[in-house]
Design an enzyme around this catalytic site. Structure first.
Site, PDB file in Angstrom:
ATOM      1  N   ARG A  35     -10.599 -11.502   1.977  1.00 40.72           N
ATOM      2  CA  ARG A  35     -11.273 -12.330   1.452  1.00 40.72           C
ATOM      3  C   ARG A  35     -10.799 -13.843   1.546  1.00 40.72           C
ATOM      4  O   ARG A  35     -11.386 -14.878   1.590  1.00 40.72           O
ATOM      5  CB  ARG A  35     -11.764 -12.167  -0.057  1.00 40.72           C
ATOM      6  N   LYS A  58       0.858  -1.208  -0.114  1.00 43.96           N
ATOM      7  CA  LYS A  58      -0.041   0.110  -0.031  1.00 43.96           C
ATOM      8  C   LYS A  58       0.950   1.241   0.023  1.00 43.96           C
ATOM      9  O   LYS A  58       2.143   1.120   0.475  1.00 43.96           O
ATOM     10  CB  LYS A  58      -0.833  -0.032   1.157  1.00 43.96           C
TER      11      LYS A  58
HETATM   12  N1  BES Z   1      -8.301  -3.742   4.477  1.00 42.72           N
HETATM   13  C1  BES Z   1      -8.309  -3.175   2.984  1.00 42.72           C
HETATM   14  C2  BES Z   1      -9.741  -2.506   2.909  1.00 42.72           C
HETATM   15  C3  BES Z   1      -9.908  -1.054   3.426  1.00 42.72           C
HETATM   16  C4  BES Z   1      -9.186  -0.027   2.577  1.00 42.72           C
HETATM   17  C5  BES Z   1     -10.413  -0.927   4.594  1.00 42.72           C
HETATM   18  C6  BES Z   1      -9.201   1.110   3.383  1.00 42.72           C
HETATM   19  C7  BES Z   1     -10.493  -0.142   5.272  1.00 42.72           C
HETATM   20  C8  BES Z   1      -9.936   1.358   4.506  1.00 42.72           C
HETATM   21  C9  BES Z   1      -8.323  -4.672   2.046  1.00 42.72           C
HETATM   22  O1  BES Z   1      -7.577  -5.636   2.365  1.00 42.72           O
HETATM   23  C10 BES Z   1      -7.961  -4.050   0.692  1.00 42.72           C
HETATM   24  O2  BES Z   1      -6.686  -3.821   0.815  1.00 42.72           O
HETATM   25  N2  BES Z   1      -8.880  -4.107  -0.146  1.00 42.72           N
HETATM   26  C11 BES Z   1      -8.198  -3.618  -1.359  1.00 42.72           C
HETATM   27  C12 BES Z   1      -8.872  -4.647  -2.377  1.00 42.72           C
HETATM   28  C13 BES Z   1      -8.238  -4.349  -3.890  1.00 42.72           C
HETATM   29  C14 BES Z   1      -6.808  -4.923  -3.880  1.00 42.72           C
HETATM   30  C15 BES Z   1      -9.154  -5.632  -4.731  1.00 42.72           C
HETATM   31  C16 BES Z   1      -8.889  -2.358  -1.873  1.00 42.72           C
HETATM   32  O3  BES Z   1     -10.021  -2.028  -1.410  1.00 42.72           O
HETATM   33  O4  BES Z   1      -8.193  -1.599  -2.484  1.00 42.72           O
HETATM   34 MN    MN Z   2      -5.793  -5.395   1.997  1.00 44.93          MN
END
Ligand code: BES
Ligand code: MN
Ligand code: ZN
Length: 499
Positions: free
Chosen positions: A354, A280
């Site tokens: 997931r 990230k």
């Molecule tokens: N934990 C994150 C989702 C999230 C993002 C929660 C910001 C709260 C605030 C999750 O694991 C994630 O990173 N999801 C990705 C999925 C994508 C790579 C398909 C996302 O939402 O960008």
């Molecule tokens: Mn994630």
């Protein structure tokens, strides 16, 4: 904090602050009008001066009001009388809780619970008043050298109600609110704790502590070797890049007979989500310590059930792991075999939640759930869709989705349904495995639920709650909210409590 219920004349009761509601156009609530008689029209005189009209989020603090024994009177705007419903009542109480906190009073008497609210009885009114006070009182001081608690905190709140019948109801409402608050506080503590302390091992210890603390709560913890034997290839892949061993935690509250099928809750427990190899950006990465907000809410729910001793069987499952980049970490392009036997192609290692959930949803079959609900900070797309006001509900069972939305409305912890139509499933096609684990940019919250739905085919009642936008707040009061514990407890009480 002490909460009591009183039916005595509020004018004659000692209190640091006496709280009285005023509706728009300077209309005193009925109970306010009765108190005004004791003051010989003093309150009405103040209102006639035009200092307070009664709009929401307005108030007036008065000293030395004649004819009453309280030291101060807090007149508080309740908005339009014709619009005074559950939500409005909740809002006013939250506003008052903030004002009381900033006042120097250590005890208060509130007459708000004596006001009639459309469709809300005295028990619920007391419950909402206590919930608002408890929410405001929460502090997270564990890591401060000096606690930041106020010097003169409110320690006693008396709730005025009309009569003896309402008194009994209000007392039950208070007990309810206290149990819920105990659960919400635990959820907030766990989610606020930093990832260097709140590891999967820490969560397992906390689950064992609940087992110790409450009769009828039982905890078991599976280790990575156990998961290996079960074939949890997705869950283990996420954990591989971390030095912290993963844990699969089972907590159960047994409040009903052994023949009653349980309601199973599965909470995403990613104790830190760096994104893994698909790392990230640095901005706000600290917030990813809350990526176990779903897990935290399951802990909180089990605690609330045990405090309330609800007549239902509830199982809380928490897959806990950390998502880190490392030489051993899983990669984009990897193909994994899930516990269900289905294979998946990894597109982005940041879609880790997931993967924990899919294996745990398969594992949950052994509990023969009546209903199964997973709760996860799953997608950033959910914040885009619904912001921070509502959790997303996705379900293959519309009735269940409706029940959850209704419970959320009642508990002041809203959720809103998004569809999982077959058309969206197309986005999960993979040229290399049974399916892909990410469905691309469009409708990210929906395709995440589509992915999960491939592991819940055997369940008649499954729902997924995406709490990415609701589990914490940003800005001044940055931190965990404890949502959706109120929604889930309300759902259990409305549809599964045998009493
Ligand atoms: N934990 C994150 C989702 C999230 C993002 C929660 C910001 C709260 C605030 C999750 O694991 C994630 O990173 N999801 C990705 C999925 C994508 C790579 C398909 C996302 O939402 O960008
Ligand atoms: Mn994630
Ligand atoms: Zn995550």
């Amino acid at each position: 904090m002490e909460f009591t219920v009183t039916t005595a004349n509020p004018a004659q009761k000692k209190a640091g602050v006496l709280v009285i509601g005023v509706f728009e156009r300077r209309r005193l609530s009925d109970i306010g009008a009765r108190i005004d008689q004791a003051t010989d029209g003093y309150l009405r005189g103040i209102l006639a001066n035009g200092d307070l009209d009664g709009e929401t989020n307005t108030s007036l603090l008065l000293y030395d009001v004649p004819g009453i024994r309280a030291r101060r009177v807090l007149l508080v705007g309740c908005g339009k009388a014709s619009e005074f419903d559950r939500r409005a009542y909740r809002k006013v109480n939250a506003w008052v809780a903030g004002l009381l906190e900033r006042s120097r009073a250590t005890d208060a008497l509130t007459c708000l619970p004596a006001i009639q609210v459309r469709g809300v009885d005295a028990g619920d009114r007391a419950r909402v008043t206590v919930e608002a006070t408890e929410t405001r009182r929460y502090r997270f001081d564990e890591f401060r050298s000096e606690p930041n608690t106020p010097k003169h905190p409110l320690s006693r709140l008396a709730l005025h109600v009309a009569d003896g019948d309402d008194k009994a109801k209000a007392e039950a409402g208070i007990a309810h609110a206290r149990s819920l608050a105990a659960g919400v506080h635990l959820a907030r503590d766990l989610a606020n704790r930093p990832a260097n302390v709140c590891t999967p091992t820490h969560l397992a210890e906390q689950a064992r502590a609940l087992d110790q603390q409450y009769d009828h709560v039982h905890t078991t913890v599976l280790e990575e070797s156990d998961m290996e034997e079960l074939g949890m290839g997705a869950m283990l892949a996420v954990s591989r890049g971390s030095r912290e061993p993963a844990k699969l935690i089972t907590m159960s509250w047994q409040g009903a007979g052994p023949d009653k099928a349980p309601v199973v809750f599965v909470g995403k427990g990613v104790t830190f989500d760096s994104g893994g190899i698909s790392i990230k950006p640095a901005a706000a990465m600290d917030e990813m310590k809350y990526d176990m907000g779903g897990a935290a809410s399951v802990f909180g729910l089990i605690r609330a059930c045990a405090e309330l001793r609800i007549d239902a069987n509830v199982v809380g499952l928490v897959p806990a792991a950390e998502n880190m980049p490392d030489g051993a970490a899983y990669r984009p392009g990897d193909i994994l075999k899930t516990m269900s036997g289905q294979t998946i192609e990894i597109i982005n290692t940041d879609a880790e939640g997931r993967l924990l959930l899919c294996d745990t949803l398969t594992y949950a079959k052994r509990f023969s759930p009546d209903t199964i609900i997973d709760i996860a900070t799953l997608t950033g797309a959910c914040i885009v869709a619904l912001g921070h006001h509502a959790s997303a509900v996705l379900s293959t069972n519309d009735q269940l989705a409706r029940q959850l939305m209704q419970a959320g409305e009642r508990a002041g912890d809203r959720a809103w349904q998004l569809p999982i139509w077959d058309e969206y499933q197309e986005q999960l096609k993979s040229p290399f495995a049974d399916f892909s684990h990410v469905g691309g940019q469009p409708a990210g919250t929906i395709t995440a639920a589509c992915f999960l739905s491939r592991f819940t085919k055997d369940y008649k009642r499954w729902a997924h709650l995406d709490i990415a936008g609701t589990a914490w707040t940003r800005g001044d009061s940055k931190g965990a909210t404890g949502r959706p514990v109120p929604l889930m407890l309300q759902y259990l009480l409305d549809h599964h409590d045998g009493r």
